[in-house]
Design a protein around this motif. Structure first.
Motif, PDB file in Angstrom:
ATOM      1  N   ASP A   1      -9.212  -2.574   6.445  1.00 12.35           N
ATOM      2  CA  ASP A   1      -8.816  -1.161   6.155  1.00 12.35           C
ATOM      3  C   ASP A   1      -7.909  -0.675   7.295  1.00 12.35           C
ATOM      4  O   ASP A   1      -8.286  -1.036   8.550  1.00 12.35           O
ATOM      5  CB  ASP A   1      -9.779  -0.199   6.180  1.00 12.35           C
ATOM      6  CG  ASP A   1     -10.858  -0.682   5.078  1.00 12.35           C
ATOM      7  OD1 ASP A   1     -11.315  -2.107   4.859  1.00 12.35           O
ATOM      8  OD2 ASP A   1     -11.617   0.073   4.376  1.00 12.35           O
ATOM      9  N   ASP A   2      -6.910   0.065   7.045  1.00  8.81           N
ATOM     10  CA  ASP A   2      -6.057   0.660   8.231  1.00  8.81           C
ATOM     11  C   ASP A   2      -6.825   1.644   9.019  1.00  8.81           C
ATOM     12  O   ASP A   2      -6.464   1.849  10.207  1.00  8.81           O
ATOM     13  CB  ASP A   2      -4.819   1.448   7.628  1.00  8.81           C
ATOM     14  CG  ASP A   2      -4.054   0.058   6.926  1.00  8.81           C
ATOM     15  OD1 ASP A   2      -3.440  -0.609   7.755  1.00  8.81           O
ATOM     16  OD2 ASP A   2      -3.982   0.092   5.573  1.00  8.81           O
TER      17      ASP A   2
ATOM     18  N   PHE B   1       0.628   2.182   0.313  1.00 11.95           N
ATOM     19  CA  PHE B   1      -0.718   2.248  -0.297  1.00 11.95           C
ATOM     20  C   PHE B   1      -0.914   3.893  -0.706  1.00 11.95           C
ATOM     21  O   PHE B   1      -2.024   3.847  -1.354  1.00 11.95           O
ATOM     22  CB  PHE B   1      -1.763   1.904   0.503  1.00 11.95           C
ATOM     23  CG  PHE B   1      -1.750   0.433   0.756  1.00 11.95           C
ATOM     24  CD1 PHE B   1      -2.458  -0.634  -0.228  1.00 11.95           C
ATOM     25  CD2 PHE B   1      -1.251  -0.417   1.944  1.00 11.95           C
ATOM     26  CE1 PHE B   1      -2.412  -1.906  -0.140  1.00 11.95           C
ATOM     27  CE2 PHE B   1      -1.355  -1.572   2.121  1.00 11.95           C
ATOM     28  CZ  PHE B   1      -1.781  -2.325   1.141  1.00 11.95           C
TER      29      PHE B   1
ATOM     30  N   ARG C   1      -8.536   1.360   0.738  1.00  9.44           N
ATOM     31  CA  ARG C   1      -7.141   1.486   1.101  1.00  9.44           C
ATOM     32  C   ARG C   1      -6.382   2.792   1.110  1.00  9.44           C
ATOM     33  O   ARG C   1      -6.652   3.839   0.431  1.00  9.44           O
ATOM     34  CB  ARG C   1      -6.465   0.678  -0.262  1.00  9.44           C
ATOM     35  CG  ARG C   1      -6.441  -0.646  -0.537  1.00  9.44           C
ATOM     36  CD  ARG C   1      -5.878  -1.440  -1.426  1.00  9.44           C
ATOM     37  NE  ARG C   1      -6.368  -2.470  -1.816  1.00  9.44           N
ATOM     38  CZ  ARG C   1      -6.004  -3.472  -2.891  1.00  9.44           C
ATOM     39  NH1 ARG C   1      -5.124  -2.655  -3.735  1.00  9.44           N
ATOM     40  NH2 ARG C   1      -6.470  -4.659  -3.252  1.00  9.44           N
TER      41      ARG C   1
ATOM     42  N   VAL D   1       2.253   1.831   5.914  1.00 10.74           N
ATOM     43  CA  VAL D   1       1.196   1.498   4.987  1.00 10.74           C
ATOM     44  C   VAL D   1       0.847   3.262   4.080  1.00 10.74           C
ATOM     45  O   VAL D   1       0.482   3.034   2.838  1.00 10.74           O
ATOM     46  CB  VAL D   1      -0.121   1.826   5.949  1.00 10.74           C
ATOM     47  CG1 VAL D   1      -1.435   2.193   4.979  1.00 10.74           C
ATOM     48  CG2 VAL D   1      -0.382   0.320   6.488  1.00 10.74           C
TER      49      VAL D   1
ATOM     50  N   GLU E   1       1.124  -2.741  -5.019  1.00  8.98           N
ATOM     51  CA  GLU E   1      -0.201  -3.532  -5.246  1.00  8.98           C
ATOM     52  C   GLU E   1      -0.333  -4.177  -6.588  1.00  8.98           C
ATOM     53  O   GLU E   1      -0.031  -3.589  -7.621  1.00  8.98           O
ATOM     54  CB  GLU E   1      -1.423  -2.237  -5.388  1.00  8.98           C
ATOM     55  CG  GLU E   1      -1.495  -1.823  -3.696  1.00  8.98           C
ATOM     56  CD  GLU E   1      -2.392  -0.705  -3.689  1.00  8.98           C
ATOM     57  OE1 GLU E   1      -3.815  -0.877  -4.065  1.00  8.98           O
ATOM     58  OE2 GLU E   1      -2.336   0.690  -3.421  1.00  8.98           O
TER      59      GLU E   1
ATOM     60  N   GLU F   1     -11.838  -5.935   2.725  1.00  6.01           N
ATOM     61  CA  GLU F   1     -11.321  -4.561   2.538  1.00  6.01           C
ATOM     62  C   GLU F   1     -12.357  -3.718   1.921  1.00  6.01           C
ATOM     63  O   GLU F   1     -13.097  -4.159   1.100  1.00  6.01           O
ATOM     64  CB  GLU F   1     -10.047  -4.459   1.916  1.00  6.01           C
ATOM     65  CG  GLU F   1     -10.129  -4.595   0.300  1.00  6.01           C
ATOM     66  CD  GLU F   1      -8.622  -4.672  -0.329  1.00  6.01           C
ATOM     67  OE1 GLU F   1      -8.045  -3.727   0.068  1.00  6.01           O
ATOM     68  OE2 GLU F   1      -8.546  -4.933  -1.404  1.00  6.01           O
TER      69      GLU F   1
ATOM     70  N   LYS G   1      -1.851   3.705  -8.468  1.00  5.05           N
ATOM     71  CA  LYS G   1      -2.579   2.867  -7.813  1.00  5.05           C
ATOM     72  C   LYS G   1      -3.883   2.258  -8.177  1.00  5.05           C
ATOM     73  O   LYS G   1      -4.819   3.235  -8.747  1.00  5.05           O
ATOM     74  CB  LYS G   1      -2.927   3.742  -6.610  1.00  5.05           C
ATOM     75  CG  LYS G   1      -1.907   4.485  -5.744  1.00  5.05           C
ATOM     76  CD  LYS G   1      -0.970   3.477  -4.714  1.00  5.05           C
ATOM     77  CE  LYS G   1       0.242   3.898  -4.353  1.00  5.05           C
ATOM     78  NZ  LYS G   1       1.205   3.134  -3.792  1.00  5.05           N
TER      79      LYS G   1
END
Ligand code: B12
Ligand code: SF4
Length: 527
Positions: free
Chosen positions: A251-252, A215, A200, A211, A119, A197, A151
């Motif tokens: 967003d996942d 993330f 994450r 992912v 990121e 978003e 992160k």
């Protein structure tokens, strides 16, 4: 310094939505620099055109971001830009895992002057400053003072100035109809799908997915307030240009923390920040009736569900055993009762798949409320557990498949069928789910619904062919429209002559938050 951020197309399928990273990095660029954006999906350019653009615009730094499937094009574009003497920095999921490839440290040619690993929210300002001072380093990693991976927190989150950004290239409506459509209703001069978003990270770690590795397995959320303000800004923009705007929450798993998602949706409703939206949510989280009520009331129109397979053995193999095929129908019914529909994604070529998997899947799909099924092949993306497993087993047939991207082509041998058979299954899935008969059936299945919903599902299905089918040129569109003429005629006749408008599927549940919802989502028009 003038900076160009460039996102390549993969030359085959198109994106309907711009990429968030470009707007985010633009917002995070230190003052004193000008940032231009080009999305190859919206403005296709070849190597010579991009080189000319970089020279003409006096660009001093180019940032390129790409998924694995676009990386070959990204490298060609980067080579052309570097040949003009302008430095290129690359970022995104692929080069994070394959930095040596991008930097030419694996024996191959070099494509990037620098690579941003992971990121880049916090490293991008450093990259820009270093480039401006002519001191670009080879790699930039997000680390804390102890050298540990860091992160970026999403609190605070930068304000993306949606009310001011040049979004000219991201209008899904053809230019010729702008002036006419801007006068229709509240205005349809523009229609944009904007990525937003709200958090994450993903704890699930499915075997084929990048992912969790990229993330992380713990989730970071933005504040509700910052998301709500972003939606309000987007609404303001849409109003000011007499157009329409829909949001894709990228967003996942938008409901990974159900309590927090409910609180966000309540805040959106309370602030009158509803827009039509799409989000990815796994089926297991859609058991909650109150959550689904709030989704509908806050403007949710489509939910993307990674179903992957109707075979529990396959799901277990790829570490996605939390998906329960037995509950798919109930989940989709629960959504459809609120007029929320699903984009259901399936992967063929899994280890327990045998020939006929597409038809077996479609047999189930046909019993569900109409939605948008999509089909892909199991793909070993670099650095995923799947890649490592297949590599160890000697099953990779094209270990560097990204160097020559071929759409809908496997890069490993499935266990219980051949590669050609897996390819045939995907073709079968698309051809039969999007045949004129299947489209007519989907529209008829909504016979009790207002016309707007039926037109919505029909157009969405036509567009999905356009996004996912290779090479949908003008002639192919004309042919597609001709093939579907009966359904088009039927819908058009009803629109002109009126007729039974139908009632929402379940009027009691339709708008439990009606008072707060307001006219924007209380109407029948879908995003
Ligand atoms: C939204 C989304 C889509 C959208 C389209 C993309 C879009 N227009 O936004 C849709 C739904 C269409 C889609 C489709 C597909 N997707 Co997708 N998608 C995503 C998703 C969920 C969010 C992307 C995003 O905006 N993330 C948030 C931003 C902030 O993160 P980011 O893009 O990584 O950017 C950060 C860093 O990477 C870095 N960075 C990125 N670029 C650059 C460039 C520079 C210069 C610098 C300095 C830094 C930098 O800085 C950013 C800020 O920190 C991601 C998963 C994820 N959480 O990222 C998958 C993901 C990108 N998709 C993926 C895949 C595989 C696909 C499909 C191939 C799936 C399929 N089989 O059909 C298709 C391909 C589409 C196509 N046209 O070819 C993979 C890609 C993995 C890889 N190695 O390539 C991901 C990571 C998910 C996964 N399963 O692993 N996708
Ligand atoms: S596929 Fe979805 S649920 Fe699974 S790890 Fe990836 S983002 Fe998480």
């Amino acid at each position: 310094m003038r900076i160009l951020l460039y996102n390549p197309d993969n030359g085959v399928t198109r994106n309907f939505m711009p990429h968030l990273w470009m707007f985010l990095l633009q917002a995070l660029t230190p003052a004193g620099h000008e940032v231009l954006l080009i999305d190859g999906n919206a403005q296709p350019m070849d190597e010579s055109q991009i080189a000319e653009y970089v020279r003409d615009q006096n660009i001093g730094l180019v940032g390129i971001g790409a998924m694995t499937r676009m990386i070959a094009k990204a490298y060609r574009i980067a080579d052309a830009i570097r040949a003009t003497g302008v430095p290129v920095v690359m970022g995104g999921p692929h080069v994070t895992e394959m930095a040596d490839e991008a930097l030419g440290r694996d024996g191959g040619p070099r494509h990037a002057d620098a690579v941003a690993l992971g990121e880049a929210d916090e490293t991008w300002p450093l990259i820009v400053n270093d480039a401006a001072a002519g001191k670009l380093k080879e790699t930039y990693a997000p680390v804390d003072v102890f050298g540990q991976e860091r992160k970026p927190p999403l609190k605070p989150y930068p304000v993306i100035p949606w009310d001011k950004i040049d979004l000219h290239q991201f209008n899904l409506l053809p230019k010729v109809v702008y002036p006419m459509l801007s006068k229709v209703g509240e205005g349809w001069g523009t229609f944009r799908i904007i990525p937003v978003e709200s958090g994450r990270g993903c704890p699930y770690g499915c075997e084929f997915c990048t992912v969790t590795g990229f993330f992380g397995d713990s989730i970071r959320f933005r504040t509700n307030e910052s998301v709500v303000n972003e939606l309000l800004l987007l609404k303001k923009r849409a109003r000011s240009e007499k157009g329409q705007m829909a949001v894709f929450f990228i967003d996942d798993n938008f409901a990974i923390n159900v309590k927090r998602t409910k609180s966000l949706l309540r805040d959106i409703i309370a602030a009158g920040a509803q827009v039509h939206w799409v989000a990815q949510i796994s089926a297991n989280l859609l058991r909650d009736e109150e959550l689904v009520d709030l989704i509908a009331a806050s403007g949710g129109k489509w939910v993307f569900i990674g179903m992957e397979s109707i075979d529990p053995a396959n799901l277990k193999d790829v570490n996605k055993g939390f998906n329960k095929p037995g509950e798919y129908a109930a989940v989709l019914e629960r959504l459809a009762k609120r007029n929320v529909y699903a984009i259901t994604s399936f992967i063929f070529g899994m280890d327990n798949d045998t020939t006929g998997v597409a038809e077996r899947t479609l047999e189930q799909v046909r019993t569900w409320p109409p939605g948008l099924p999509i089909f892909g092949l199991l793909t070993p993306l670099p650095a995923t557990p799947l890649y490592k497993r297949l590599e160890l087993a000697g099953r990779l047939t094209r270990p560097k498949h990204w160097r020559e991207f071929i759409p809908f082509a496997m890069a490993h041998t499935p266990l219980k069928m051949s590669i050609d058979e897996a390819h045939a299954e995907v073709k079968y899935g698309w051809a039969h789910a999007y045949s004129p008969e299947a489209l007519a059936q989907a529209v008829d299945a909504l016979g009790d619904q207002p016309l707007g919903y039926r037109i919505n599902i029909f157009l969405a299905r036509l567009c999905f062919r356009g996004i996912y089918f290779p090479a949908m040129n003008r002639m192919a569109w004309v042919k597609l429209i001709a093939q579907n003429r009966r359904t088009i005629f039927k819908l058009a006749k009803e629109a002109v002559l009126g007729g039974s408008r139908g009632q929402p599927r379940n009027p009691d549940l339709e708008h439990p938050y009606q008072e707060e919802v307001g006219p924007e989502v209380a109407g029948e028009v879908g995003a």
